[in-house]
Scaffold this motif. Structure first.
Motif, PDB file in Angstrom:
ATOM      1  N   ILE A 178       0.881  -1.175   0.000  1.00 32.64           N
ATOM      2  CA  ILE A 178       0.000   0.000   0.000  1.00 32.64           C
ATOM      3  C   ILE A 178       0.911   1.215   0.000  1.00 32.64           C
ATOM      4  N   ARG A 179       0.885   1.958  -1.100  1.00 30.26           N
ATOM      5  CA  ARG A 179       1.747   3.134  -1.244  1.00 30.26           C
ATOM      6  C   ARG A 179       0.894   4.407  -1.167  1.00 30.26           C
ATOM      7  N   ASN A 202      -7.427   7.232  -6.670  1.00 34.71           N
ATOM      8  CA  ASN A 202      -6.572   6.146  -6.211  1.00 34.71           C
ATOM      9  C   ASN A 202      -6.715   4.987  -7.204  1.00 34.71           C
ATOM     10  N   CYS A 203      -5.888   3.974  -7.044  1.00 38.03           N
ATOM     11  CA  CYS A 203      -6.034   2.810  -7.927  1.00 38.03           C
ATOM     12  C   CYS A 203      -5.448   1.571  -7.264  1.00 38.03           C
ATOM     13  N   GLU A 204      -5.748   0.409  -7.877  1.00 33.50           N
ATOM     14  CA  GLU A 204      -5.191  -0.872  -7.444  1.00 33.50           C
ATOM     15  C   GLU A 204      -4.447  -1.457  -8.634  1.00 33.50           C
ATOM     16  N   THR A 205      -3.181  -1.769  -8.410  1.00 31.50           N
ATOM     17  CA  THR A 205      -2.312  -2.237  -9.493  1.00 31.50           C
ATOM     18  C   THR A 205      -1.893  -3.684  -9.246  1.00 31.50           C
ATOM     19  N   VAL A 211      -2.457   5.044  -3.172  1.00 27.86           N
ATOM     20  CA  VAL A 211      -3.330   6.034  -2.531  1.00 27.86           C
ATOM     21  C   VAL A 211      -2.829   7.423  -2.883  1.00 27.86           C
ATOM     22  N   ASN A 212      -3.682   8.239  -3.464  1.00 30.68           N
ATOM     23  CA  ASN A 212      -3.338   9.624  -3.793  1.00 30.68           C
ATOM     24  C   ASN A 212      -3.260  10.432  -2.484  1.00 30.68           C
ATOM     25  N   LEU A 213      -2.127  11.079  -2.245  1.00 28.96           N
ATOM     26  CA  LEU A 213      -1.909  11.854  -1.013  1.00 28.96           C
ATOM     27  C   LEU A 213      -2.983  12.925  -0.822  1.00 28.96           C
ATOM     28  N   LYS A 214      -3.445  13.491  -1.929  1.00 25.07           N
ATOM     29  CA  LYS A 214      -4.478  14.530  -1.836  1.00 25.07           C
ATOM     30  C   LYS A 214      -5.750  13.986  -1.211  1.00 25.07           C
TER      31      LYS A 214
END
Length: 291
Positions: A178-179, A202-205, A211-214
């Protein structure tokens, strides 16, 4: 005899005259005495009017003198209390505007792994080990972020509590990562897997969750709750993909809870925002499948 009679009559008459003169003289002598006596009586009455007997107190007519008492004199009546002036109602203080944290648009592109491990949480399903990484150069502790994500995955309305998998925080040998990355870095990582996140999503790769910091710091304008609650939605949605739920869901009906697998940031379509896969009674929140 006749002469003697006459003489006798004269003698008797003279005697009566003398007696009258004596009584007149006595009467003239008594008048001054009576006058003096009457005067004395008048003075006595006057004295009796102004003298009050044996105690010698003055009892002359007129307003009585006040007598001394051991008590204090009766207080004068207090003036009426002025009516209190009503205090002006305080003006309500304006609610402080939530402080918005400045979110950097780009970062170093490298990541720091949280040096933290935990116990496996969940009561069924496959065990999945994960590690948490935070992009370098941003004001966010990797360890604190890992601790928060661990709590999210252990929540009683989350996946692990309902047999949809077990999860354990580790520092190495992880099954997925999880980044948390800045918008530009998140876009780059998501684009490598064919997704355009527009600096917002956000997305799952194939390697894990981005996870978008915003979104992590500010939440979502469509979510009726604080940012820390919106973080539950981020993790639950993306980990839902990680455990095999590939499709998104739509709103099941106006006023109902939005499914956690709904892309709520794109609009609620009449649903109420929701951050958890299950409701408070343990019922899975679902909706129609959308592309």
């Amino acid at each position: 005899m006749q002469g003697g009679t006459v003489l006798g009559k004269r003698a008797a008459t003279g005697s009566r005259r003398r007696n009258r003169r004596k009584r007149s003289s006595k009467g003239r002598l008594l008048l001054p005495v009576l006058a003096l006596a009457l005067a004395s009586l008048g003075c006595g009455a006057a004295l009796a009017h102004f003298r009050g007997g044996d105690d010698g107190r003055d009892t002359a007519a007129g307003p009585p003198r006040p007598t001394a008492t051991t008590g204090s004199p009766a207080p004068a009546p207090a003036p009426p209390s002025p009516k209190p002036t009503p205090s002006p109602k305080p003006k309500p203080k304006p609610k402080p505007t939530p402080k918005r944290t400045a979110v950097p648009q780009a970062g170093a592109g490298s990541f720091t792994t949280a040096q933290a491990t935990g116990q496996a949480v969940g009561n069924g399903g496959e065990l999945r080990r994960y590690r948490v990484q935070v992009e370098d150069g941003i004001e966010l502790s990797a360890r604190e972020a890992a601790t928060e994500i661990e709590r999210i995955l252990a929540h009683p309305r989350g996946w692990a509590a309902h047999g949809r998998g077990r999860f354990q925080l580790v520092t190495e040998n992880a099954d997925f990562v999880i980044r948390i990355a800045t918008p530009d870095t998140a876009d780059r990582l998501c684009a490598a897997n064919g997704m355009n996140t527009h600096g917002e999503l956000n997305c799952e790769t194939t390697s894990g969750v981005v996870v978008n910091l915003k979104r992590w710091m500010l939440g979502s304008p469509t979510f009726a709750g604080p940012a820390h609650e919106y973080r539950h939605l981020i993790i639950n949605h993306e980990v839902g993909h990680e455990i095999g739920i590939r499709q998104h869901m739509g709103c099941p009906g106006p006023g109902r809870l939005a499914p956690v697998m709904m892309q709520q940031i794109k609009g609620l379509n009449g649903c109420r925002s929701n951050a958890y896969p299950y409701d408070e009674e343990g019922i899975y929140i679902t909706g129609p499948i959308v592309s």
